[in-house]
Motif scaffolding. Structure first.
Motif, PDB file in Angstrom:
ATOM      1  N   GLY A  96       0.792  -1.217   0.000  1.00 26.95           N
ATOM      2  CA  GLY A  96       0.000   0.000   0.000  1.00 26.95           C
ATOM      3  C   GLY A  96       0.825   1.269   0.000  1.00 26.95           C
ATOM      4  N   VAL A  97       2.041   1.187  -0.507  1.00 27.57           N
ATOM      5  CA  VAL A  97       2.953   2.328  -0.552  1.00 27.57           C
ATOM      6  C   VAL A  97       2.924   2.946  -1.951  1.00 27.57           C
ATOM      7  CG1 VAL A  97       5.387   3.004  -0.404  1.00 27.57           C
ATOM      8  CG2 VAL A  97       4.425   1.374   1.248  1.00 27.57           C
ATOM      9  N   ARG A  98       2.946   4.248  -2.032  1.00 30.05           N
ATOM     10  CA  ARG A  98       3.057   4.957  -3.312  1.00 30.05           C
ATOM     11  C   ARG A  98       4.516   4.963  -3.730  1.00 30.05           C
ATOM     12  NH1 ARG A  98       1.909  10.223  -1.157  1.00 30.05           N
ATOM     13  NH2 ARG A  98       1.964  11.021  -3.296  1.00 30.05           N
ATOM     14  N   VAL A  99       4.777   4.748  -5.012  1.00 29.15           N
ATOM     15  CA  VAL A  99       6.149   4.584  -5.473  1.00 29.15           C
ATOM     16  C   VAL A  99       6.486   5.567  -6.593  1.00 29.15           C
ATOM     17  CG1 VAL A  99       7.882   2.997  -6.376  1.00 29.15           C
ATOM     18  CG2 VAL A  99       6.044   2.128  -4.907  1.00 29.15           C
ATOM     19  N   ALA A 100       7.610   6.262  -6.425  1.00 32.74           N
ATOM     20  CA  ALA A 100       8.223   7.053  -7.486  1.00 32.74           C
ATOM     21  C   ALA A 100       9.573   6.418  -7.811  1.00 32.74           C
ATOM     22  CB  ALA A 100       8.418   8.502  -7.044  1.00 32.74           C
ATOM     23  N   VAL A 101       9.970   6.473  -9.075  1.00 31.28           N
ATOM     24  CA  VAL A 101      11.248   5.872  -9.470  1.00 31.28           C
ATOM     25  C   VAL A 101      11.999   6.819 -10.386  1.00 31.28           C
ATOM     26  CG1 VAL A 101      10.314   3.524  -9.333  1.00 31.28           C
ATOM     27  CG2 VAL A 101      10.318   4.712 -11.534  1.00 31.28           C
ATOM     28  N   THR A 102      13.312   6.630 -10.420  1.00 33.16           N
ATOM     29  CA  THR A 102      14.128   7.228 -11.472  1.00 33.16           C
ATOM     30  C   THR A 102      14.720   6.110 -12.320  1.00 33.16           C
ATOM     31  OG1 THR A 102      16.167   7.256 -10.147  1.00 33.16           O
ATOM     32  CG2 THR A 102      14.745   9.201 -10.011  1.00 33.16           C
ATOM     33  N   ALA A 103      14.857   6.372 -13.602  1.00 29.77           N
ATOM     34  CA  ALA A 103      15.508   5.453 -14.530  1.00 29.77           C
ATOM     35  C   ALA A 103      15.957   6.269 -15.736  1.00 29.77           C
ATOM     36  CB  ALA A 103      14.575   4.324 -14.951  1.00 29.77           C
ATOM     37  N   GLY A 104      16.785   5.649 -16.606  1.00 34.58           N
ATOM     38  CA  GLY A 104      17.406   6.414 -17.666  1.00 34.58           C
ATOM     39  C   GLY A 104      16.919   6.140 -19.066  1.00 34.58           C
ATOM     40  N   SER A 105      15.847   5.361 -19.215  1.00 35.55           N
ATOM     41  CA  SER A 105      15.346   5.079 -20.565  1.00 35.55           C
ATOM     42  C   SER A 105      13.833   4.985 -20.536  1.00 35.55           C
ATOM     43  CB  SER A 105      15.929   3.780 -21.114  1.00 35.55           C
ATOM     44  OG  SER A 105      15.357   2.655 -20.469  1.00 35.55           O
ATOM     45  N   PRO A 106      13.172   5.327 -21.650  1.00 34.31           N
ATOM     46  CA  PRO A 106      11.707   5.194 -21.704  1.00 34.31           C
ATOM     47  C   PRO A 106      11.251   3.760 -21.471  1.00 34.31           C
ATOM     48  CG  PRO A 106      12.499   6.573 -23.509  1.00 34.31           C
ATOM     49  CD  PRO A 106      13.712   5.967 -22.858  1.00 34.31           C
ATOM     50  N   GLU A 107      12.033   2.788 -21.949  1.00 36.27           N
ATOM     51  CA  GLU A 107      11.662   1.388 -21.786  1.00 36.27           C
ATOM     52  C   GLU A 107      11.646   0.994 -20.312  1.00 36.27           C
ATOM     53  OE1 GLU A 107      13.080   2.256 -25.745  1.00 36.27           O
ATOM     54  OE2 GLU A 107      14.089   2.466 -23.802  1.00 36.27           O
ATOM     55  N   LYS A 108      12.667   1.387 -19.566  1.00 36.99           N
ATOM     56  CA  LYS A 108      12.708   1.058 -18.147  1.00 36.99           C
ATOM     57  C   LYS A 108      11.620   1.793 -17.370  1.00 36.99           C
ATOM     58  CE  LYS A 108      17.569  -0.294 -17.750  1.00 36.99           C
ATOM     59  NZ  LYS A 108      18.872  -0.044 -17.092  1.00 36.99           N
ATOM     60  N   LEU A 109      11.360   3.038 -17.753  1.00 36.96           N
ATOM     61  CA  LEU A 109      10.307   3.793 -17.078  1.00 36.96           C
ATOM     62  C   LEU A 109       8.945   3.146 -17.332  1.00 36.96           C
ATOM     63  CD1 LEU A 109      11.587   7.376 -17.882  1.00 36.96           C
ATOM     64  CD2 LEU A 109      11.527   6.314 -15.628  1.00 36.96           C
ATOM     65  N   ALA A 110       8.734   2.667 -18.555  1.00 35.86           N
ATOM     66  CA  ALA A 110       7.470   1.992 -18.860  1.00 35.86           C
ATOM     67  C   ALA A 110       7.325   0.713 -18.055  1.00 35.86           C
ATOM     68  CB  ALA A 110       7.398   1.695 -20.363  1.00 35.86           C
ATOM     69  N   LEU A 111       8.421  -0.025 -17.911  1.00 40.89           N
ATOM     70  CA  LEU A 111       8.389  -1.243 -17.108  1.00 40.89           C
ATOM     71  C   LEU A 111       8.042  -0.913 -15.656  1.00 40.89           C
ATOM     72  CD1 LEU A 111       8.924  -4.261 -16.569  1.00 40.89           C
ATOM     73  CD2 LEU A 111      11.358  -3.687 -16.333  1.00 40.89           C
ATOM     74  N   CYS A 112       8.665   0.118 -15.111  1.00 39.45           N
ATOM     75  CA  CYS A 112       8.392   0.510 -13.725  1.00 39.45           C
ATOM     76  C   CYS A 112       6.928   0.882 -13.535  1.00 39.45           C
ATOM     77  CB  CYS A 112       9.292   1.678 -13.328  1.00 39.45           C
ATOM     78  SG  CYS A 112      11.047   1.277 -13.229  1.00 39.45           S
ATOM     79  N   THR A 113       6.371   1.588 -14.505  1.00 38.31           N
ATOM     80  CA  THR A 113       4.960   1.966 -14.434  1.00 38.31           C
ATOM     81  C   THR A 113       4.076   0.734 -14.478  1.00 38.31           C
ATOM     82  OG1 THR A 113       5.431   4.089 -15.498  1.00 38.31           O
ATOM     83  CG2 THR A 113       3.142   3.329 -15.517  1.00 38.31           C
ATOM     84  N   GLU A 114       4.422  -0.206 -15.340  1.00 38.42           N
ATOM     85  CA  GLU A 114       3.666  -1.462 -15.441  1.00 38.42           C
ATOM     86  C   GLU A 114       3.684  -2.225 -14.120  1.00 38.42           C
ATOM     87  OE1 GLU A 114       4.343  -5.817 -17.498  1.00 38.42           O
ATOM     88  OE2 GLU A 114       5.055  -4.042 -18.575  1.00 38.42           O
TER      89      GLU A 114
END
Length: 326
Positions: A161-179
């Protein structure tokens, strides 16, 4: 038995080494697969010697089958498939490990896949829950969201139940994190994570692999009463700390290491493994958390696996296949 021997970071050989045996409190595992971690890269470069008494062979996590049980071991049997957290020795056909650091292979997970779990699961749970006391509704900022640790942290935090923000260096990795469940995905190459996270009220916990490079900005990104948990030094080891900022936010800076912990005691590896088995393994068995494997290479290609992890081009874990056991 055979194991990986480091000639240089770019050259590793698969060669005969002395056999291992189970001492009191230990078991021997025939290794199916081994996880590759940044600590292995540092050790191969001569910058991270193993703790006293640990194997000089690389490898901090494996999956495989128990072949030998030492004195005073209870609850495990030969022929049982397990995964394990190690202080070293994983890049080998066999490894001896304290029984307290064994985990059963989670239901629904293949034997090779299981090698991707011990290090990330124990790192994430020990830091976020046992150290930072992360609570439901909090905002967690994970640097390196596309990494093995990052992808696991997103999933576990989401389940808590935790809200998560992430940093990453590529659109592909950011999309994976969102998924996987991140609600805020920040490309550190062209966005200011401090600004983005501050707009959301600041991070209650920051899970940081960078160290010195991000120290001042991480403190800026903390919410009042927040905790910065540093687990890596990819951005260097020395930085200036503005204590006035820290006091103003009533914040804390914590730094932890997993490999050098003792086996026993309240903060030992055995206690961490027990909590992971109790709390995280049911999430995996239910299909709510899954290991993310970016690549699996033959153990004879360990140097290539290190180069792949170092490049940052892979999302999730890199594994070494040691045997065909399944």
């Amino acid at each position: 038995m055979k194991a990986v021997s480091v000639v240089s970071p770019e050259r590793m050989t698969w060669q005969e080494v002395p056999d291992v045996a189970a001492q009191a409190g230990e078991v021997v595992i025939r290794v199916a697969a081994a996880g590759v971690n940044r600590a292995d890269l540092l050790q191969a470069a001569g910058n991270y010697p193993p703790p006293p008494g640990a194997s000089n062979i690389l490898g901090l996590e494996v999956s495989g089958t128990i072949t030998e049980i030492g004195d005073a071991v209870r609850g495990w049997t030969t022929g049982q498939q397990v995964c394990a957290l190690l202080a070293g020795g994983g890049y080998a056909e066999y490894v001896a490990v304290p029984a307290a650091q064994l985990l059963p292979v989670p239901e629904g997970i293949g034997l090779h896949e299981a090698a991707a779990l011990p290090e990330v699961a124990c790192t994430v749970w020990s830091n976020l829950m046992m150290t930072a006391r992360l609570r439901p509704g909090a905002l967690l900022l994970v640097h390196g969201g596309g990494s093995g640790i990052g992808t696991h942290a997103i999933q576990v935090a989401r389940e808590l139940g935790v809200r998560v923000a992430v940093t990453a260096g590529s659109p592909e990795k950011l999309a994976l994190c969102t998924e996987l469940g991140a609600e805020m995905a920040i490309n550190y190459r062209d966005e200011d994570f401090v600004e983005r996270v501050s707009e959301a009220g600041g991070a209650d916990v920051i899970f940081d692999i960078m160290g010195a490079k991000y120290l001042d900005r991480n403190i800026d990104a903390l919410a009042p009463g927040g905790r910065l948990v540093i687990i890596g030094m990819q951005g260097g080891i020395k930085a200036e700390l503005n204590i006035a900022k820290l006091l103003g936010k009533r914040a804390g800076v914590l730094a932890t290491a997993l490999r050098s912990r003792p086996v026993d005691g309240p903060d030992g590896k055995g206690a961490i493994v027990a909590q992971v088995t109790e709390n995280v393994w049911p999430m995996i068995a239910a299909g709510r958390v899954r290991p993310l494997i970016g690549a699996e290479l033959p153990v004879q290609d360990a140097a290539r696996a290190h180069a792949l992890l170092s490049s940052g081009d892979v999302a999730g874990k890199v594994l070494l296949k040691v045997s065909d056991d399944s």
